[in-house]
Design a protein around this motif. Sequence first.
Motif, PDB file in Angstrom:
ATOM      1  N   ILE A 226      41.320  22.666  74.793  1.00 14.89           N
ATOM      2  CA  ILE A 226      42.112  22.071  73.714  1.00 14.89           C
ATOM      3  C   ILE A 226      41.232  22.069  72.464  1.00 14.89           C
ATOM      4  O   ILE A 226      40.163  21.458  72.457  1.00 14.89           O
ATOM      5  N   VAL A 227      41.682  22.793  71.450  1.00 14.62           N
ATOM      6  CA  VAL A 227      40.894  22.913  70.218  1.00 14.62           C
ATOM      7  C   VAL A 227      41.616  22.179  69.095  1.00 14.62           C
ATOM      8  O   VAL A 227      42.825  22.341  68.926  1.00 14.62           O
ATOM      9  N   LYS A 228      40.883  21.347  68.355  1.00 17.13           N
ATOM     10  CA  LYS A 228      41.487  20.667  67.209  1.00 17.13           C
ATOM     11  C   LYS A 228      41.235  21.479  65.936  1.00 17.13           C
ATOM     12  O   LYS A 228      40.115  21.943  65.714  1.00 17.13           O
ATOM     13  N   THR A 229      42.280  21.653  65.140  1.00 18.49           N
ATOM     14  CA  THR A 229      42.139  22.447  63.916  1.00 18.49           C
ATOM     15  C   THR A 229      42.800  21.776  62.717  1.00 18.49           C
ATOM     16  O   THR A 229      43.694  20.949  62.872  1.00 18.49           O
ATOM     17  N   VAL A 230      42.335  22.168  61.546  1.00 23.22           N
ATOM     18  CA  VAL A 230      43.068  21.915  60.300  1.00 23.22           C
ATOM     19  C   VAL A 230      43.280  23.309  59.709  1.00 23.22           C
ATOM     20  O   VAL A 230      42.475  23.811  58.933  1.00 23.22           O
ATOM     21  N   ALA A 231      44.362  23.929  60.157  1.00 25.67           N
ATOM     22  CA  ALA A 231      44.581  25.340  59.812  1.00 25.67           C
ATOM     23  C   ALA A 231      44.650  25.536  58.301  1.00 25.67           C
ATOM     24  O   ALA A 231      44.184  26.544  57.776  1.00 25.67           O
ATOM     25  N   ALA A 232      45.225  24.563  57.611  1.00 26.44           N
ATOM     26  CA  ALA A 232      45.388  24.666  56.167  1.00 26.44           C
ATOM     27  C   ALA A 232      44.037  24.785  55.453  1.00 26.44           C
ATOM     28  O   ALA A 232      43.968  25.289  54.335  1.00 26.44           O
ATOM     29  N   ARG A 233      42.967  24.326  56.116  1.00 23.89           N
ATOM     30  CA  ARG A 233      41.633  24.457  55.524  1.00 23.89           C
ATOM     31  C   ARG A 233      40.751  25.364  56.387  1.00 23.89           C
ATOM     32  O   ARG A 233      39.531  25.355  56.244  1.00 23.89           O
ATOM     33  N   ALA A 234      41.368  26.074  57.295  1.00 23.71           N
ATOM     34  CA  ALA A 234      40.658  27.006  58.200  1.00 23.71           C
ATOM     35  C   ALA A 234      39.597  26.302  59.042  1.00 23.71           C
ATOM     36  O   ALA A 234      38.654  26.938  59.516  1.00 23.71           O
ATOM     37  N   GLU A 235      39.734  25.007  59.238  1.00 23.48           N
ATOM     38  CA  GLU A 235      38.768  24.280  60.070  1.00 23.48           C
ATOM     39  C   GLU A 235      39.133  24.420  61.543  1.00 23.48           C
ATOM     40  O   GLU A 235      40.282  24.227  61.931  1.00 23.48           O
ATOM     41  N   GLY A 236      38.140  24.756  62.334  1.00 21.49           N
ATOM     42  CA  GLY A 236      38.351  24.892  63.778  1.00 21.49           C
ATOM     43  C   GLY A 236      38.842  26.278  64.183  1.00 21.49           C
ATOM     44  O   GLY A 236      39.011  26.558  65.374  1.00 21.49           O
ATOM     45  N   ILE A 237      39.070  27.136  63.211  1.00 19.26           N
ATOM     46  CA  ILE A 237      39.614  28.475  63.518  1.00 19.26           C
ATOM     47  C   ILE A 237      38.590  29.322  64.281  1.00 19.26           C
ATOM     48  O   ILE A 237      38.951  30.052  65.208  1.00 19.26           O
ATOM     49  N   ASP A 238      37.316  29.200  63.889  1.00 21.06           N
ATOM     50  CA  ASP A 238      36.279  29.940  64.627  1.00 21.06           C
ATOM     51  C   ASP A 238      36.247  29.512  66.094  1.00 21.06           C
ATOM     52  O   ASP A 238      36.019  30.333  66.985  1.00 21.06           O
ATOM     53  N   GLU A 239      36.504  28.223  66.335  1.00 24.77           N
ATOM     54  CA  GLU A 239      36.534  27.710  67.714  1.00 24.77           C
ATOM     55  C   GLU A 239      37.733  28.302  68.472  1.00 24.77           C
ATOM     56  O   GLU A 239      37.639  28.570  69.666  1.00 24.77           O
ATOM     57  N   VAL A 240      38.832  28.488  67.762  1.00 26.51           N
ATOM     58  CA  VAL A 240      40.003  29.113  68.399  1.00 26.51           C
ATOM     59  C   VAL A 240      39.662  30.552  68.779  1.00 26.51           C
ATOM     60  O   VAL A 240      39.936  30.990  69.901  1.00 26.51           O
ATOM     61  N   VAL A 241      39.042  31.270  67.849  1.00 28.38           N
ATOM     62  CA  VAL A 241      38.650  32.662  68.128  1.00 28.38           C
ATOM     63  C   VAL A 241      37.714  32.707  69.333  1.00 28.38           C
ATOM     64  O   VAL A 241      37.866  33.549  70.222  1.00 28.38           O
TER      65      VAL A 241
END
Length: 318
Positions: A226-241
């Motif tokens: 389970i990854v937490k993100t703030v997509a609108a600020r691209a936060e956590g996107i590297d963790e998703v990748v």
Amino acid sequence: MVDVDQLVRDARDGRPRAVARLISLVEGASPQLREVMAALAPLTGGAYVVGLTGSPGVGKSTSTSALVTAYRKAGRRVGVLAVDPSSPFSGGALLGDRVRMSEHASDPGVYIRSMATRGHLGGLAWAAPQAIRVLDAAGCEVILVETVGVGQSEVEIAAQADTSVVLLAPGMGDGIQAAKAGILEIGDVYVVNKADRDGADATARELNHMLGLGESRAPGDWRPPIVKTVAARAEGIDEVVEALEKHRAWMEAAGVLAERRARRAAGEIETIALTALRARIGDVHGDQHLAGLAAKVVDGALDPYAAADELVAELTRA
Ligand SMILES: Nc1nc2c(ncn2[C@@H]2O[C@H](COP(=O)(O)OP(=O)(O)O)[C@@H](O)[C@H]2O)c(=O)[nH]1
Ligand SMILES: [Mg+2]
């Protein structure tokens, strides 16, 4: 008539218009569809297909766009397919998505395509995989498939992906909605987006509980992160990748990737074959035959199973 080989060569060379033409041919069930698919076949199999599902407004398009940026930074060619299974037109909901993707519009390493699949011959199960094949053959290394609709069709699209990402957001009653839609069974990676809002931790906890992630699993089993993100600020996107790469590596090591792709291909073949058979029932000859069988079943001269056997034998004879 279109010069299919030329079109495929152009698509291969990275010409976006050729890719667009090919997808249109596929989408429109062109008479040249078979020729297109035959030309594409030897060029496919290289792409990693990631599905993104979740309720409307959860942040799928924003996340997709951020993922495109991340993959582009890593030098990958990326395809994006936004599928709307509920609408016969690619307008409406997809319009906002196009705005969110617009920063990639001029990047030659990104193909973005939206498609509506309702009213399609053979429906969703048929149209989306063919478009994915085009993007794959065109050299996309990663293909992100965003589903706009919710419910069963979403699950169907997820079945087209190598890895399924399920997105939730705090305060949308998502937990219960997700369970209803059955999407808690399809996630390989879960994302709690809008982590800048209150309740993200609670949503992640609830999800963790619902997925039974606290329970022990057989060694070697995949445990969906389970990854937490703030997509609108691209936060956590590297963790998703990172989670996607891990899932892909696990699938390859465990033989799951090959298994999933084989199951998908089998489903595709079945759909095409059944569509062809159904079309034959619609033929004048088949239709009359069907009407005759129906009359016998009404009269009690034949039971429906025997009648169906007869119909299948008739349809597959020629
Ligand atoms: N507060 C907040 N808003 C977000 C975030 N990600 C996306 N949004 C907003 O949520 C809305 C819906 O996003 P969209 O990507 O279109 O969702 P989709 O329907 O799932 O594709 C848009 O107004 C986005 O700007 C986030 O991390 N935090
Ligand atoms: Mg969207």
